[in-house]
Design an enzyme around this catalytic site. Structure first.
Site, PDB file in Angstrom:
ATOM      1  N   SER A 118       0.827  -1.204   0.000  1.00 53.51           N
ATOM      2  CA  SER A 118       0.000   0.000   0.000  1.00 53.51           C
ATOM      3  C   SER A 118       0.858   1.250   0.000  1.00 53.51           C
ATOM      4  O   SER A 118       0.359   2.338  -0.270  1.00 53.51           O
ATOM      5  CB  SER A 118      -0.867   0.036   1.252  1.00 53.51           C
ATOM      6  OG  SER A 118      -1.618  -1.130   1.367  1.00 53.51           O
ATOM      7  N   HIS A 139      -1.291  -2.618  -6.978  1.00 53.57           N
ATOM      8  CA  HIS A 139      -2.011  -2.321  -5.739  1.00 53.57           C
ATOM      9  C   HIS A 139      -3.510  -2.544  -5.948  1.00 53.57           C
ATOM     10  O   HIS A 139      -4.202  -1.672  -6.475  1.00 53.57           O
ATOM     11  CB  HIS A 139      -1.690  -0.871  -5.318  1.00 53.57           C
ATOM     12  CG  HIS A 139      -2.300  -0.463  -4.029  1.00 53.57           C
ATOM     13  ND1 HIS A 139      -2.613   0.841  -3.735  1.00 53.57           N
ATOM     14  CD2 HIS A 139      -2.657  -1.188  -2.944  1.00 53.57           C
ATOM     15  CE1 HIS A 139      -3.141   0.892  -2.524  1.00 53.57           C
ATOM     16  NE2 HIS A 139      -3.174  -0.308  -2.024  1.00 53.57           N
ATOM     17  N   GLU A 151      -3.991   0.035  -8.866  1.00 54.89           N
ATOM     18  CA  GLU A 151      -3.006   1.114  -9.031  1.00 54.89           C
ATOM     19  C   GLU A 151      -1.698   0.419  -9.435  1.00 54.89           C
ATOM     20  O   GLU A 151      -1.204  -0.449  -8.712  1.00 54.89           O
ATOM     21  CB  GLU A 151      -2.867   1.815  -7.675  1.00 54.89           C
ATOM     22  CG  GLU A 151      -2.342   3.212  -7.697  1.00 54.89           C
ATOM     23  CD  GLU A 151      -2.315   3.845  -6.287  1.00 54.89           C
ATOM     24  OE1 GLU A 151      -2.399   3.152  -5.257  1.00 54.89           O
ATOM     25  OE2 GLU A 151      -2.188   5.078  -6.234  1.00 54.89           O
ATOM     26  N   ASN A 189      -3.476   5.852  -1.209  1.00 54.05           N
ATOM     27  CA  ASN A 189      -3.324   5.986   0.247  1.00 54.05           C
ATOM     28  C   ASN A 189      -2.787   7.338   0.681  1.00 54.05           C
ATOM     29  O   ASN A 189      -3.022   7.764   1.802  1.00 54.05           O
ATOM     30  CB  ASN A 189      -2.453   4.857   0.785  1.00 54.05           C
ATOM     31  CG  ASN A 189      -3.264   3.589   0.885  1.00 54.05           C
ATOM     32  OD1 ASN A 189      -4.362   3.596   1.435  1.00 54.05           O
ATOM     33  ND2 ASN A 189      -2.767   2.512   0.312  1.00 54.05           N
TER      34      ASN A 189
HETATM   35  N1  LIG Z   1      -6.151  -4.671   3.833  1.00 55.35           N
HETATM   36  C1  LIG Z   1      -6.358  -3.845   2.831  1.00 55.35           C
HETATM   37  O1  LIG Z   1      -7.453  -3.259   2.686  1.00 55.35           O
HETATM   38  C2  LIG Z   1      -5.282  -3.624   1.798  1.00 55.35           C
HETATM   39  C3  LIG Z   1      -5.622  -2.970   0.603  1.00 55.35           C
HETATM   40  C4  LIG Z   1      -4.629  -2.840  -0.394  1.00 55.35           C
HETATM   41  C5  LIG Z   1      -3.353  -3.326  -0.161  1.00 55.35           C
HETATM   42  N2  LIG Z   1      -3.054  -3.938   1.028  1.00 55.35           N
HETATM   43  C6  LIG Z   1      -1.689  -4.431   1.191  1.00 55.35           C
HETATM   44  O2  LIG Z   1      -1.710  -5.841   0.965  1.00 55.35           O
HETATM   45  C7  LIG Z   1      -0.691  -6.474   1.748  1.00 55.35           C
HETATM   46  C8  LIG Z   1      -1.326  -7.539   2.606  1.00 55.35           C
HETATM   47  O3  LIG Z   1      -2.275  -6.917   3.445  1.00 55.35           O
HETATM   48  P1  LIG Z   1      -3.430  -7.773   4.153  1.00 55.35           P
HETATM   49  O4  LIG Z   1      -4.431  -6.789   4.655  1.00 55.35           O
HETATM   50  O5  LIG Z   1      -3.849  -8.884   3.272  1.00 55.35           O
HETATM   51  O6  LIG Z   1      -2.605  -8.352   5.397  1.00 55.35           O
HETATM   52  P2  LIG Z   1      -2.981  -9.590   6.355  1.00 55.35           P
HETATM   53  O7  LIG Z   1      -2.379  -9.286   7.657  1.00 55.35           O
HETATM   54  O8  LIG Z   1      -4.444  -9.900   6.274  1.00 55.35           O
HETATM   55  O9  LIG Z   1      -2.211 -10.826   5.651  1.00 55.35           O
HETATM   56  C9  LIG Z   1      -0.817 -10.891   5.531  1.00 55.35           C
HETATM   57  C10 LIG Z   1      -0.427 -12.359   5.364  1.00 55.35           C
HETATM   58  O10 LIG Z   1       0.971 -12.403   5.033  1.00 55.35           O
HETATM   59  C11 LIG Z   1       1.514 -13.550   5.653  1.00 55.35           C
HETATM   60  N3  LIG Z   1       2.961 -13.434   5.738  1.00 55.35           N
HETATM   61  C12 LIG Z   1       3.712 -12.676   6.578  1.00 55.35           C
HETATM   62  N4  LIG Z   1       5.036 -12.867   6.322  1.00 55.35           N
HETATM   63  C13 LIG Z   1       5.105 -13.754   5.300  1.00 55.35           C
HETATM   64  C14 LIG Z   1       6.180 -14.361   4.602  1.00 55.35           C
HETATM   65  N5  LIG Z   1       7.458 -14.074   4.897  1.00 55.35           N
HETATM   66  N6  LIG Z   1       5.908 -15.226   3.611  1.00 55.35           N
HETATM   67  C15 LIG Z   1       4.616 -15.536   3.290  1.00 55.35           C
HETATM   68  N7  LIG Z   1       3.547 -14.997   3.932  1.00 55.35           N
HETATM   69  C16 LIG Z   1       3.789 -14.129   4.928  1.00 55.35           C
HETATM   70  C17 LIG Z   1       0.816 -13.616   7.017  1.00 55.35           C
HETATM   71  O11 LIG Z   1       0.897 -14.914   7.579  1.00 55.35           O
HETATM   72  C18 LIG Z   1      -0.617 -13.205   6.636  1.00 55.35           C
HETATM   73  O12 LIG Z   1      -1.412 -14.344   6.338  1.00 55.35           O
HETATM   74  C19 LIG Z   1      -0.011  -5.362   2.542  1.00 55.35           C
HETATM   75  O13 LIG Z   1       1.121  -4.946   1.846  1.00 55.35           O
HETATM   76  C20 LIG Z   1      -1.083  -4.268   2.571  1.00 55.35           C
HETATM   77  O14 LIG Z   1      -0.533  -2.980   2.732  1.00 55.35           O
HETATM   78  C21 LIG Z   1      -3.985  -4.109   2.004  1.00 55.35           C
END
Ligand SMILES: NC(=O)c1ccc[n+]([C@@H]2O[C@H](COP(=O)([O-])OP(=O)(O)OC[C@H]3O[C@@H](n4cnc5c(N)ncnc54)[C@H](O)[C@@H]3O)[C@@H](O)[C@H]2O)c1
Length: 283
Positions: A118, A139, A151, A189
C-alpha cells in the site's frame, strides 16, 4: 502469463488468488502460516458461494476456480515455475525485502515480481533483487473480487515492457489499471490515509461519535462508506503501518498516526478481522 503465485494469504492475498483463479490462471498461494492458507481457502469458497447465490457464476465455475488454487508453505516450491509472482504479505519493509530477495533467487529471469504494498517504495523492493526492471507495484483494492481499480506503480528501474504486460494483464482479469510513479502511499493511500487519520483524531477529541462522523462523510461527500468503517475494513494495523511509512518517507509529522489508532492496534482491536475496531463485528 498463465502461471502465477501469490505470497501472503491474508485479506488481500485470498482475494487476488480468487480473481486470478476465476480468470483461468493456475495460482500457487503461499503463506508461512498453514492456518492462514486454510482460512484463505475457506474465505474464497464462501465468497464464491456468494457469487453462485447471486447467479454471477454457477456451481461448476466455483469448483473450477477452487481447483486452480494450490497452497504452499514453502516459497521456493511455490514460485519456481511461475510467470508472475504477486507479493501480498504483511505491510512491513523488512518482511517484504526478505521476500523479494527470496523471490528473486527462486524465479526464472523473465518472471515479473509484483507487490501489492500500500505504501512501501517499489524502487527499494526492486533493489533487493537482481532483476529490478521486472519489479512493479500492483495495488489491488479491498475486497479484490469486487473493486475494479488496480493502481500500477512503476519503480525507477521498471521496464516499459513490464508495465505494458501488467497493464494488459490487469485489463484481462476485468480490472481497470491506473499507472502512477513511485512515492510514499502512491496516490490512493496518500489521499485516503490522512482522511482516515483526521476522522480518528476528531473521534478521539470527542467532536462526535463514530457513526455520526461516518454519516457526515457518506451524506456530505457521497462516500459509500465512512472513514472509520473503512479503517475497520482495511485493518487498523494496516492503516497505522501505511501512515508510519508515509511519515518516514516524507519526513513529515502530518502523517503521524493518531494516538488512539496506536492504542487500538496495541490492544489488538484491528477492525473486522479481530471483531472489534470502531465498531464491533460478529466473527
Ligand atoms: N487490507 C487492505 O485493505 C489492503 C488494501 C490494499 C493493499 N493492502 C496491502 O496488501 C498487503 C497484505 O495486506 P493484508 O491486509 O492482506 O494483510 P494480512 O495481515 O491480512 O495478511 C498478511 C499475510 O501475510 C503472511 N505473511 C507474513 N510474512 C510472510 C512471509 N514471509 N511469507 C509468506 N507470507 C507471509 C501472514 O501470515 C498473513 O497471512 C499489505 O502490503 C497491505 O498494505 C492491504
Amino acid at each position: 502469463m498463465k502461471k502465477i503465485a501469490v505470497i501472503g494469504a491474508g485479506t488481500m492475498g485470498n482475494g487476488i488468488a480468487h480473481v486470478f483463479a476465476q480468470n483461468g490462471f493456475e495460482v500457487n498461494l503461499i503463506d508461512t502460516q498453514s492456518a492462514a492458507l486454510d482460512k484463505a481457502m475457506q474465505t474464497i469458497a464462501k465468497n464464491l458461494d456468494r457469487q453462485v447465490a447471486k447467479s454471477i457464476i454457477n456451481e461448476e465455475a466455483k469448483q473450477a476456480t477452487l481447483t486452480k488454487i494450490i497452497c504452499y508453505t514453502n516459497l521456493k516450491e511455490g514460485v519456481q515455475d511461475r510467470d508472475l509472482v504477486i507479493e501480498a504479505a504483511t505491510e512491513n519493509s523488512k518482511i517484504k525485502i526478505a521476500i523479494f530477495s527470496e523471490m528473486d533467487q527462486y524465479t526464472n529471469p523473465s518472471c515479473i515480481l509484483a507487490t501489492n504494498t500500500s505504501s512501501i517504495s517499489i524502487t527499494q523492493l526492486a533493489e533487493a533483487t537482481q532483476k529490478p526492471a521486472n519489479v512493479i507495484g500492483m495495488h489491488f483494492m479491498n475486497p479484490v473480487p469486487v473493486m475494479k481499480l488496480v493502481e500500477i506503480i512503476n519503480g525507477k528501474a521498471t521496464s516499459a515492457e513490464v508495465t505494458d504486460a501488467i497493464v494488459s494483464l490487469t485489463t484481462s482479469i476485468g480490472k481497470i489499471p491506473c499507472v502512477v510513479k513511485d512515492a510514499p502511499g502512491f496516490i490512493a493511500n496518500r489521499i485516503l490515509m490522512p482522511m482516515i487519520n483526521e476522522a480518528i483524531l476528531a473521534f478521539e477529541e470527542g467532536i462526535s461519535d463514530a457513526a455520526t462522523i461516518d454519516q457526515i462523510m457518506k451524506l456530505g461527500m457521497a462516500h459509500p462508506m465512512g472513514p472509520l468503517q473503512l479503517a475497520d475494513y482495511i485493518g487498523l494495523d494496516v492503516c497505522k503501518n501505511i501512515l508510519e511509512i508515509m511519515e518516514d518517507g516524507f519526513q513529515n509529522s502530518k502523517y503521524k498516526p493518531a494516538a488512539l489508532l496506536t492504542k487500538m492496534v496495541e490492544a489488538g482491536k484491528l477492525g473486522i478481522k479481530t471483531g472489534e475496531g470502531f465498531y464491533t463485528y460478529q466473527k
